[in-house]
Every structure is written in structure tokens, then in C-alpha cells.
Design an enzyme around this catalytic site. Sequence first.
Site, mmCIF file in Angstrom:
data_model
loop_
_atom_site.group_PDB
_atom_site.id
_atom_site.type_symbol
_atom_site.label_atom_id
_atom_site.label_comp_id
_atom_site.label_asym_id
_atom_site.label_seq_id
_atom_site.Cartn_x
_atom_site.Cartn_y
_atom_site.Cartn_z
ATOM 1 N N ASP A 113 -40.622 71.765 43.251
ATOM 2 C CA ASP A 113 -40.199 71.660 41.807
ATOM 3 C C ASP A 113 -38.486 72.255 42.041
ATOM 4 O O ASP A 113 -38.283 73.189 42.629
ATOM 5 C CB ASP A 113 -40.706 72.612 40.948
ATOM 6 C CG ASP A 113 -40.330 72.524 39.558
ATOM 7 O OD1 ASP A 113 -40.571 71.657 38.923
ATOM 8 O OD2 ASP A 113 -39.406 73.554 39.199
ATOM 9 N N ASN A 118 -28.124 68.322 34.287
ATOM 10 C CA ASN A 118 -28.153 67.080 33.056
ATOM 11 C C ASN A 118 -27.369 67.600 32.013
ATOM 12 O O ASN A 118 -26.745 67.043 31.351
ATOM 13 C CB ASN A 118 -29.695 67.042 32.747
ATOM 14 C CG ASN A 118 -30.291 66.046 33.958
ATOM 15 O OD1 ASN A 118 -29.607 65.217 34.335
ATOM 16 N ND2 ASN A 118 -31.569 66.249 34.062
ATOM 17 N N HIS A 173 -27.026 62.650 32.234
ATOM 18 C CA HIS A 173 -28.037 62.116 32.801
ATOM 19 C C HIS A 173 -27.741 61.101 34.016
ATOM 20 O O HIS A 173 -28.424 61.211 34.826
ATOM 21 C CB HIS A 173 -29.032 61.596 31.873
ATOM 22 C CG HIS A 173 -29.762 62.469 30.993
ATOM 23 N ND1 HIS A 173 -30.720 63.140 31.550
ATOM 24 C CD2 HIS A 173 -29.615 62.934 29.739
ATOM 25 C CE1 HIS A 173 -31.196 64.227 30.442
ATOM 26 N NE2 HIS A 173 -30.360 63.982 29.288
ATOM 27 N N ASP A 227 -29.226 61.544 37.195
ATOM 28 C CA ASP A 227 -29.957 60.724 38.143
ATOM 29 C C ASP A 227 -29.201 60.356 39.630
ATOM 30 O O ASP A 227 -30.128 60.214 40.621
ATOM 31 C CB ASP A 227 -30.047 59.272 37.606
ATOM 32 C CG ASP A 227 -30.773 59.352 36.223
ATOM 33 O OD1 ASP A 227 -31.298 60.119 35.952
ATOM 34 O OD2 ASP A 227 -30.434 58.208 35.427
ATOM 35 N N ASP A 281 -37.986 66.268 37.693
ATOM 36 C CA ASP A 281 -37.508 66.754 39.022
ATOM 37 C C ASP A 281 -38.556 67.462 40.142
ATOM 38 O O ASP A 281 -38.355 68.186 40.546
ATOM 39 C CB ASP A 281 -36.724 67.960 38.592
ATOM 40 C CG ASP A 281 -37.104 69.292 37.843
ATOM 41 O OD1 ASP A 281 -38.479 69.163 37.332
ATOM 42 O OD2 ASP A 281 -36.790 70.236 37.291
#
Length: 476
Positions: A355, A363, A368, A372, A398
Site C-alpha cells: 500500500d 493527486n 490525477h 496516473d 494505490d
Amino acid sequence: MRRLYEVSARMGAGRSLAETLQAVVDGVVDGLGFGIAVLNLRQPDGKFEVIAVSGSPEAREALLGTVSAADIFDGEFEIADVWGGLRFVPHERLPEGEVVGWVPDVPISTDPDAWHPLDALFAPLHSSDGELVGMLSVDLPEDQRRPGPVHRELLEIFATQAGLAIDKARLTDQLLAEKARLEASETTFRLVFEGAGNGMATIALDGPERGRVLRVNEAFCRITGYTAAQLVGSPLMDYLEDENAGQTEREVAELTEGRGPYRFERTFRRTDGLDIWLGGTAAIVDQGNKEQPRIVLIQIDDVTARKETERELQHHAAHDALTGLPNRRLLQHRFTTALQRSRQSGRRGVLLFCDLNHFKLVNDKYGHEAGDQALREIAGRLLSAVRHGDTVARLGGDEFAVLAEEIDGADLAALMRRIEDSVNRPLTGIDVPVTTSIGTAVVSPYTADLDELLRTADHEMYQAKQRSRAARTPEQ
């Protein structure tokens, strides 16, 4: 597209119309991740009849065989969103109290992006000349959300191929029916043979010429790249590529022992050295005279484009659209294989649940699109950090998973250090310190299933994250 990377139902040349229609709806359910698929075939009088249903016995019982007026879809398309070649009718635009057709009995979510049981998504099916041949409707996406751009594009590609497959299947049915009716008339048969759009050839089944090409039509030469003079008299096996030893001999045995046409898909070596995929049928023809040997009538079409599309669909269905990593479905497949090997060898492996920490800040601060790009960069780093043969999968958001077989002790510790070091490096153009917390779960002969393993690794990851936070907190 529900197997990961297999579309259990296949469309294409060589299948009858009934088989093709069922293959279409089965392919949508098994390969594209929809729970229900219904195919309405457009009849000569313009009306639509439900010919094939997949995914729900209740839907099949309620809808199969129903006939609707030619304008059945006009009203819905007037209020539909246009998604390329698709038409999406959101439930909120339906006239109050009006429900057409069968509605699945599933819970209704309050999430505005969730799939509603009254939502409808249609894919018109067209032949090669643009004629509307049917309507494919889908329901219940597996993620229970309205399909995004990638999912829509895959469905549209599939619908295009389905329309062409239906067109070809109709032609196949017509040719086989015509052959049966005109078998006694060599003159008429020759006209059909020579004028067919599909490649056709006759092969000697008995006698000294067994296995040799007796006759080919112009389409057969065009598809394969050989002239009639090169093909006639030569053994057909010289051009076929066996995927495994004895494949052609086994298929000939199945043809002679079976009833009706034998359907096949084979690779064929063209004159230019390229391999193409041929799909078609082979049928034994008794020439009506005991002194005349039996022949095999085959019809073929070049299905290379469809095979490439199938491979593309299989890849998309098994991989995360953003990072290109295996998705959860492919992870499940590889976990099942790893578990079988563990039970055979007794050796243990591990599932790592990774994680990302502070990724939300990326973000929030950069947007975003940058987020990405950062996920794609991290995915590449994870691939470089693991061993050859390990699987790196994106679970969503994520969260990532690593499946590693036959590893423990120092090797496992080294793998985790490489993963942490690779993620902890600064991201290109981003000053947010993204790190990772890792939880582990052992893959052993006694492991129950992937879901249990993910829960265990997720819990261990959470504990690791809590310990990391406590270590950073000054003593009071």
C-alpha cells in the site's frame, strides 16, 4: 472478457449461425465481464427476435424466443447517451413507471456512478456492408459500475467482430445448405464452388491421392497466396502448421469418425513465409459411386484479424488498463497455479500486499493525470525489483500485490527491501515522499484461497503501517 484470459466462447468463420450467436453472448459474459448478455437477431421482416442469452437462467427463460417490433429500440435510443457505436440509456431518463423487458433482481446502490438494474447498454451489430443484423444488450458489469472508456471500447470492438461473425455464419449456413441440396449436380456445385466468397477446396480422402488437393477456387488462392497450379496435386499437410505432434492426423480421424462438418482453426504458411489463421469447416462428401473415392470439402476464411482481436481482448481482460500490470483476475489464475505447485512440492511462497503511503497528496497537489503517471512509474519499479517469474498485480487505487513462489527467510527479506527501496525513491517531477507499507501472507499447501490470503496480507500491512507511525512519533 468470467475467465481471465480466455474467452471461452469463440466466434468466427466455420460456425453455424446458431453457434455463432451463442458464442457472441457467451464471449461477452466470459470475456468482457458483464453478468448478462442478450442478442436480438434482426429478421428479414425487420422485427427482432431474442436468439441467444447468457449469464442468467432466469433471463434466458423470460426472454429467449420473444419477438419485438422493428422500432423496439427507437424510443430508448432517443433518450440514450451516444458512446461511440454504443447506446447507453440511464435509468433516470426512463418515463416514470415504464419498464420494458426483463429486469435483474439486484440491490440498488446510492452511488451515482453505480450500475442500476434499469440501466441499459446496447451495441448494434452490423454486417460488413453496414446492414444492421442484430442488437446486443448487456447488463450487470462485474465491478457494478457504469462502464468507463476502456470497457466501452472493448465492447465496441467485440460488437464489430460479432456483426462480421454473424454475417460470415449466415454465409456458412447458406453454403452448407446449398452444398447438401446440390450435391448430386456437379455443374451447379461447380458454380457455387467457384463463385463462393469463402475459400473452398476438395481433398482426396481415399485412394492413392489421399491427402492431396484436388480442386481450389479463386478465393482459396487469394487467401493463401498460392496459385491453383501450385496447390492442386500437393499434400495439404505441407502448408499446415501443427501446434503439436500429430495434430493433423488426429483431426482427420475426428472428421472421419464424426457426423456432419468438422470445424477447425489452423495456422497456414503463405507463399511470403507469413503464418495466417484459417478458420472453416471440413465435410466428407460421398460421390455416390463406390468406384469413386470419397473427398473432403473444406471452406476457409482468413480469421487472423479476429484471432488478434481475441488476444487483445484477453490481454485487456487480464491486465490493469492504467499500468499494464496483471489485474486481480489474472492474479487469481496465477495464485491457483502456484497453490497447486506448492501442494505438489511442499515448498512455500508468499503474497505481499503493498500500500502506498502519502499517495493521496500526489493527486491533491499535482492532479490525477500526474498521479496516473506516478502509478505507472511505480509499477515499472516494482517489476524491476521482483525476481523473474514473480507476479506484480495492481489491485486498484494505490494497492499492489506481489506473488512470489518458493521464497522465505533471507531471500524474502531481500525482496521486501528491494521493493521498499524502489518505491521510496523520489518520483519524477514530484516532491511528495511516497513510500510503501508491506504486509505478508504465506502461500502454503494449507492455504484456502486468494481472498483469505489478501485479507491476511492486508491486515499485516496495516499493522506494519501502524508500527511505522508509532516509530516516528516522539515519546511523550
